[in-house]
Every structure is written in C-alpha cells, then in structure tokens.
Scaffold this active site. Sequence first.
Site, PDB file in Angstrom:
ATOM      1  N   LEU A 196       0.863  -1.176   0.000  1.00  0.00           N
ATOM      2  CA  LEU A 196       0.000   0.000   0.000  1.00  0.00           C
ATOM      3  C   LEU A 196       0.900   1.226   0.000  1.00  0.00           C
ATOM      4  O   LEU A 196       1.986   1.214   0.591  1.00  0.00           O
ATOM      5  CB  LEU A 196      -0.894   0.024   1.247  1.00  0.00           C
ATOM      6  CG  LEU A 196      -1.952  -1.079   1.390  1.00  0.00           C
ATOM      7  CD1 LEU A 196      -2.666  -0.933   2.738  1.00  0.00           C
ATOM      8  CD2 LEU A 196      -2.953  -1.037   0.250  1.00  0.00           C
ATOM      9  N   ASP A 197       0.454   2.291  -0.654  1.00  0.00           N
ATOM     10  CA  ASP A 197       1.214   3.530  -0.649  1.00  0.00           C
ATOM     11  C   ASP A 197       1.356   4.054   0.776  1.00  0.00           C
ATOM     12  O   ASP A 197       0.555   3.736   1.659  1.00  0.00           O
ATOM     13  CB  ASP A 197       0.515   4.592  -1.506  1.00  0.00           C
ATOM     14  CG  ASP A 197       0.465   4.209  -2.980  1.00  0.00           C
ATOM     15  OD1 ASP A 197       1.339   3.436  -3.421  1.00  0.00           O
ATOM     16  OD2 ASP A 197      -0.459   4.676  -3.671  1.00  0.00           O
TER      17      ASP A 197
END
EC number: 5.4.99.-
Length: 328
Positions: free
Chosen positions: A143-144
């Site tokens: 995930l960013d």
Amino acid sequence: MPDSDSPLHELVVTAEEAGRRVDQYLATLFEGVSRGQIRKAIEAGHVTIDGINCRPAHKLTVGELLVYPTVEPRSDEQVGNSSIQLDIIYQDDRIAAINKPAGMITHPAKGQWKGTLTEALRGNFAQLSTSGGPTRPGIVHRLDRDTSGVILIAKDDEAHEYLKKQFQDRTTEKEYFALVVGAPDRDRDMINQPIGPHPKIRERMAIRRGDDEGKEAQTFYEVIERYNGFAAVKALPKTGRTHQIRVHLAHAGHPVLCDPHYGGRRVLTLGELKHDDSDAVVIGRTALHARRLAIAHPDDSQIREFLAPLPQDIMQAQAKLKELRPAT
C-alpha cells in the site's frame, strides 16, 4: 556489496535513462540500498558499460549496454523493531492481515529504512516468508505510504507464492474507501484506462494510451454519498497497477482528497469548507483506505475476508463534509 552469485541484469539505455549518472540511476532500482553501496559496487568492478568497468559519475548514453548485479541492503539495515505496534486484524500459522496506518511505508525505500512495516514485522513475528527478498519479508503486496488499511502478510514461502498468484491472476477482491474532490455525475462507473510511468515526473504514474508503456487497468467505483463539492466513493480495482485508484479517479475528474501528486493539495483546512480564515486541518493525508480484502487461504483454498474499519482521520473529515458541505 553483491554476492559472487548475484544475478546480473542487462539494460540497453534508452532516452528515458540517458543523461543520468549511473550511480544515481542504479540507486532508484534497489529499495533500501544507499548510494554509497551502489558506488562501492561500481568501484569494485561489478558494473560495466559496453563490457568495460565504469565510474559512478558516468553519464548514461542512448544505446549503451549497462550490466549490473543485484545489490542487497546491508544486514544492519534489516533489523526488526518490536516497539512499533501493529494493528493485527487476523493471524494464524501461515498468514496475517495488518491494518496499516497512514504514513507508514510498506518496505524500505531510498533513505527511508526506519519506521517501515517490514521493520515492524521483523520485530513482531518470529517467522516471515523470504520470497520477496531480504527487504520485503512477508510482503505479498503493498500500500502507498499515505494509504491506510488491510495488507496481507505471508509467514512462509509456500503461502507467499499461493497468495501472490491470486493477486497476479486477479482473483482477489479489494475494496477501498475514498473521499474525492467533486461529486461524480454517475452513481457508478468502470474506468478502463491504461496506466504507465509518467513521461516526465519519475515519482508519478499516468494514463498512457497508444504506447508500449501503458498497462491494462480497470477500476470500478460507486458513489456512497455526495456533498457540496466532494463525495465519498467505494473503489474496487480489478487490476493492481501502481497508484491505480489515485490515477483513475483523477483522470475521471475526481482526485482523491489531499493527494499531492494527482490532486494538487496536501491538506484540507476548515477555512476552505467554511469560507473563512480558519487554518485548522480537517485532513492532512491522501484520503484513501483499503477497507476490505477477500482471498483464498493457502491451507484450504477457502475465501477469507479481512476488514479494516475507517480510521479516525477519514471519519472526522467525512463528518465535517456532512456538516459543512451537505449536498444541495
């Protein structure tokens, strides 16, 4: 330094890489590896240009053949930290599901070795898969930094490969919650636009139609609630391209709120909602949350569903939008 049996990689330099120093370019390829390590590998003769050893400052030219090894982070950069608390949604002997907070990067990146999810995983789990390499223990997907929510962890290599194949085959179900700028006209829609590296800005992705850089990408979205100038949406990515939801929603004219790359702002203030001078921050990070992940378990192939409740900052921002910007 690379091991003697480290695999070699070849690259014919294109216009995209041309003009960059070889040490600077290689440092972008190996996350968790410092420029100093890259320079040492070059100076030790492990990197060649057209078959000849080169200097770290050599500037790449179109058509050159760059040959380089895999460079791994130093072992002292691969230390666990049990003081980093994790919100563990689920775990058994094979897998774990973590509710990642916003602001935490998934795995080490250049100059960012501390406070990562992988550092926390090493400190909190006795066993993690190694299939992703030494900088990504247990990491099956990512995930960013500013995206919160469900991320899945593998504890052994067999489980890792089983889970990874489902992401590759697109059989997982992923659901995200986002606050976006503007209220979409349609209640729901499928965005089907290819995504690839931004042609000019290295840290970003872009819609790339009509060239070889664009890869197939589809995101279905549905409006949950509309406000005056904003909306809450559910996004279900069918593919898993880097920054996919952020790029697709921005392309549709409704960037994720407080997305500095694709939305043009980092924070939303109370003054912007009330049209006054208040500088109190309503939300100060990309308003995107991985709410749900459904995937088959490696033990019995039965679907497991993992849910991460909306974090406090997104809930508070949504409440302010309802209060101050109700739909008209």
